[in-house]
Design a protein around this motif. Structure first.
Motif, PDB file in Angstrom:
ATOM      1  N   ARG A  29       5.247  44.755 -38.442  1.00  0.00           N
ATOM      2  CA  ARG A  29       5.061  45.437 -39.722  1.00  0.00           C
ATOM      3  C   ARG A  29       6.299  45.277 -40.611  1.00  0.00           C
ATOM      4  N   SER A  89      -2.639  50.211 -39.701  1.00  0.00           N
ATOM      5  CA  SER A  89      -1.292  49.850 -40.113  1.00  0.00           C
ATOM      6  C   SER A  89      -0.926  48.413 -39.792  1.00  0.00           C
ATOM      7  N   LEU A 119       3.380  46.274 -47.271  1.00  0.00           N
ATOM      8  CA  LEU A 119       4.676  46.737 -46.777  1.00  0.00           C
ATOM      9  C   LEU A 119       5.817  45.825 -47.219  1.00  0.00           C
ATOM     10  N   ARG A 149      10.694  50.604 -45.987  1.00  0.00           N
ATOM     11  CA  ARG A 149       9.673  50.086 -45.076  1.00  0.00           C
ATOM     12  C   ARG A 149       9.806  50.756 -43.714  1.00  0.00           C
TER      13      ARG A 149
END
Length: 324
Positions: free
Chosen positions: A30, A133, A142, A150
């Motif tokens: 992520r 996510s 993101l 972030r």
């Protein structure tokens, strides 16, 4: 999920650290937008932790300690680096002609197999949040956040850490964490829009079944009928992207006609449906061509992202050739 866990009892470092690999990979993915970079970051994290194990004083849990190391590794990797993106982030839609493809480029947000970034077992409600996510649109959004924002958003909203825990990890204050979280949420709200990628209900699974059937028949009219009127299609590593079911159909019968006769295999990527596309091999059978990620909104396909990279296939445990 809170960072707090039971006190440390001086376990074996190798075994105890390794059990965090998947969740750390999901976190770093992520942060970085690339599974390759995430795996490198996790390897560096575990190496630093292994080297520093004897000096770990147990005042925090091993998990908190590992996330502190992983965050610092990611922040170092992001410093001065160009933001990863999807083609839709970088310009207007293209015409459905071959010359619009241009030259391949590097630095795109990359797909990730579910097994690499999602826990094998989790509470169903928690797993829903985690799946959301890692969906492609969310990971791409993101990347628009400053690196520390972030980290704050992932730790607070995805992993459910308390503000005090995040402040301790980032060596900052609770008000600073709350302020960063507020700004990060506002940015994402402007970019994520609709929320595709959630676990498919029966109607959506039927839609995916129909997509596979019509794509393998290469019935372009039927395929276009499965798309939203404003659907988008992109093909990393190329910058080109298309908007609108009609233009996608024109591409498929024009420059994309080489996909006729393909076979599709279902895979799990980024918390949602994905397909491995094998194109006909002139020598016989079918060879790897692309990993397709589909996003569904209101019973129609809203986004098709075709990663034209046969090198991804081993990541999904896929064969390098399909026999006739």
């Amino acid at each position: 999920m809170s960072a707090a866990t039971a006190p440390v009892t001086a376990p074996n470092a190798d075994g105890r650290l390794e059990e965090f690999r998947v969740e750390l990979t999901g976190y770093c993915y992520r942060m970085l937008g690339s599974l390759y970079d995430a795996e490198d970051a996790v390897q560096e994290t575990l190496l630093r932790a292994w080297r520093g194990w004897d000096g770990f004083d147990g005042r925090s849990s091993p998990r908190t300690w590992l996330y502190r190391i992983a965050t610092n590794v990611c922040l170092d990797l992001l410093r001065g680096r160009r933001r990863r993106a999807l083609p839709m982030d970088l310009g207007d839609p293209s015409s459905p002609v071959a010359t619009a493809l241009g030259d391949p480029e590097a630095g795109w947000v990359e797909p990730a197999p579910d097994a690499a970034v999602l826990p094998a077992a989790a509470d169903p409600a928690e797993l829903t949040v985690v799946r959301e996510s890692v969906r492609l649109a969310f990971v791409a959004a993101l990347q628009h956040l400053p690196a520390r924002q972030r980290a704050v958003l992932i730790l607070r909203d995805v992993l459910r850490w308390r503000a005090e825990e995040v402040a301790g990890l980032l060596d900052t204050t609770v008000p600073a964490v709350n302020s960063a979280l507020q700004r990060a949420r506002a940015t994402l709200a402007d970019r994520v829009g609709d929320a595709p990628g959630r676990p498919l209900d029966r109607a959506h699974r039927d839609l995916l079944d129909r997509y596979v059937r019509v794509f393998e028949r290469y019935d372009v009219d039927a395929l276009v009928g499965l798309l939203r009127a404003d659907a988008v299609q992109s093909m990393p590593p190329y910058r080109m992207w298309l908007r609108g079911a009609d233009d996608i159909g024109r591409w498929l019968v024009g420059p994309g006609a080489g996909c006729r006769g393909s076979r599709l295999i279902r895979v799990a990527a980024n918390g949602g449906p994905a397909l491995a596309q094998y194109r006909r091999d002139p020598a016989g059978g079918h060879r790897p061509f692309s990993i397709q990620l589909l996003e569904v909104v209101d019973g129609r396909i809203a986004r098709l992202t075709h990663y034209l990279d046969p090198g991804l296939f081993p990541r999904f445990g896929l064969p390098d050739h399909l026999d006739p």
